[in-house]
Write an enzyme that holds these catalytic residues in place. Structure first.
Site, mmCIF file in Angstrom:
data_model
loop_
_atom_site.group_PDB
_atom_site.id
_atom_site.type_symbol
_atom_site.label_atom_id
_atom_site.label_comp_id
_atom_site.label_asym_id
_atom_site.label_seq_id
_atom_site.Cartn_x
_atom_site.Cartn_y
_atom_site.Cartn_z
ATOM 1 N N ASN A 190 -49.430 62.822 28.941
ATOM 2 C CA ASN A 190 -50.299 62.671 28.085
ATOM 3 C C ASN A 190 -51.585 63.479 28.177
ATOM 4 O O ASN A 190 -51.952 64.039 29.091
ATOM 5 C CB ASN A 190 -50.432 60.680 28.325
ATOM 6 C CG ASN A 190 -51.394 60.225 27.434
ATOM 7 O OD1 ASN A 190 -51.384 60.549 26.452
ATOM 8 N ND2 ASN A 190 -52.130 59.159 27.810
ATOM 9 N N GLU A 226 -50.840 52.114 35.626
ATOM 10 C CA GLU A 226 -52.326 52.140 35.192
ATOM 11 C C GLU A 226 -53.065 53.197 34.276
ATOM 12 O O GLU A 226 -53.210 54.310 34.595
ATOM 13 C CB GLU A 226 -53.232 51.962 36.193
ATOM 14 C CG GLU A 226 -54.464 51.992 36.873
ATOM 15 C CD GLU A 226 -54.900 51.848 38.179
ATOM 16 O OE1 GLU A 226 -56.500 51.960 38.555
ATOM 17 O OE2 GLU A 226 -54.101 52.576 39.252
ATOM 18 N N LEU A 227 -53.321 52.418 33.267
ATOM 19 C CA LEU A 227 -53.688 53.269 32.179
ATOM 20 C C LEU A 227 -54.736 54.462 32.121
ATOM 21 O O LEU A 227 -55.637 53.968 32.577
ATOM 22 C CB LEU A 227 -54.308 52.273 31.046
ATOM 23 C CG LEU A 227 -54.396 52.812 29.675
ATOM 24 C CD1 LEU A 227 -53.033 53.076 28.879
ATOM 25 C CD2 LEU A 227 -55.712 51.893 28.643
ATOM 26 N N ASP A 228 -54.256 54.989 31.995
ATOM 27 C CA ASP A 228 -55.021 56.480 32.210
ATOM 28 C C ASP A 228 -55.422 56.940 33.007
ATOM 29 O O ASP A 228 -56.027 57.484 33.594
ATOM 30 C CB ASP A 228 -56.311 56.364 31.007
ATOM 31 C CG ASP A 228 -55.643 56.672 29.185
ATOM 32 O OD1 ASP A 228 -54.614 57.518 29.553
ATOM 33 O OD2 ASP A 228 -56.459 56.452 28.861
ATOM 34 N N ALA A 229 -54.515 56.310 34.339
ATOM 35 C CA ALA A 229 -54.759 56.161 35.391
ATOM 36 C C ALA A 229 -54.001 57.719 36.851
ATOM 37 O O ALA A 229 -54.131 57.881 37.335
ATOM 38 C CB ALA A 229 -55.516 55.631 36.674
#
Length: 284
Positions: A190, A226-229
């Site tokens: 991403n 875990e979003l954007d982690a």
């Protein structure tokens, strides 16, 4: 040139490099690249080695079991063996923003990316003509809160049908479910903007402009639940000044995103990324 790539991690100890080199020398391997790293806090050793296969004395299917027997067991190694053939197959997911998609397709068309792109999937129809102009099939699968599960099942069916190895989210503005992510562990890349300080929401560049930020950037990472982690693959920054308008900030940010994402894709293609816990070892 056909080549093999060996990725190793194990407890740090004496003799690892010597034994890996001896193994490759014994079977007439011409070493092309070697990079290694020791995490002293964890006492962990990491290594990437690549070599030519044309003169190698072992068949491709013999290398892993022979290496396990002669080297890996002695050092308690975890290892993976890869080859630069056939080309990996990459699917692109996109929404409406086109800058990352254009950049990837352009690099692929010019031969900068050693990868096959069997399809592009989007939750909007806007970029279909662009994708088809490059001779790549485009699949429009709308996603709503009501049909998200069915939409992801259709996406996964297409990925399986086209034997996709990994997925790139080229500004795909949807959150993937845990089931989808678990189908491609450390194989979904991403890209997102990265401000100092962080600005969330639908208008991050406007918020950054209001705060007078001096640096904007982008982060490419593997997707986790875990979003954007997820583990970071690559980051880039660009300096901005007080006279930059919001539209200029957007343009600068998009340029940084394109470069960052293309570097991350190439690192992944070259097997130069080793995820470990929630970070990565990048072999340059």
């Amino acid at each position: 040139m056909k080549k093999a790539i060996l990725i190793i991690q194990c407890p740090d100890q004496k003799g690892i490099v010597a034994e890996v080199s001896r193994f490759l020398f014994t079977y007439q391997g011409n070493i092309l690249e070697v990079d290694q790293h020791v995490d002293e806090e964890m006492g962990r050793f990491f290594m990437r080695a690549s070599w030519e296969l044309d003169s190698f004395a072992l068949r491709e299917d013999e290398i892993s079991p022979r290496f396990a027997e002669e080297v890996a067991r002695r050092f308690g190694m975890e290892f993976s063996l890869h080859f630069n053939f056939p080309k990996p197959r990459m699917a692109i997911f996109v929404s409406k923003l086109s800058h990352c998609l254009f950049d990837i397709l352009g690099r692929h068309h010019s031969g900068q990316l050693e990868v096959d792109i069997p399809l592009v999937i989007s939750n909007h129809a806007d970029l279909g003509d662009v994708v088809r102009a490059f001779g790549i099939p485009f699949h429009h699968i709308p996603v709503t809160a009501q049909n998200k599960s069915d939409a992801e099942n259709r996406q996964l069916e297409l990925l399986e049908k086209h034997q996709v190895d990994f997925v790139v989210l080229a500004r795909y503005m949807q959150i993937l479910s845990g089931d989808f992510i678990r189908s491609f562990p450390n194989r979904i890349i991403n890209i997102h903007h990265s401000f100092l300080p962080a600005f969330v929401g639908a208008r991050p560049y406007h918020a950054a402009y209001e705060r007078g930020v001096k640096i904007i950037g982008a982060t490419a990472h593997y997707v986790t639940e875990e979003l954007d982690a997820g583990p970071i693959i690559e980051q880039e920054v660009a300096r901005v000044r007080h006279h930059n308008t919001v539209s200029e900030l957007v343009q600068i940010g998009q340029d940084v995103e394109k470069v960052t994402l293309s570097k991350a894709i190439n690192y992944h293609l070259d097997r130069k990324v080793l995820p470990f816990r929630n970070k990565t070892i990048i072999f340059y």
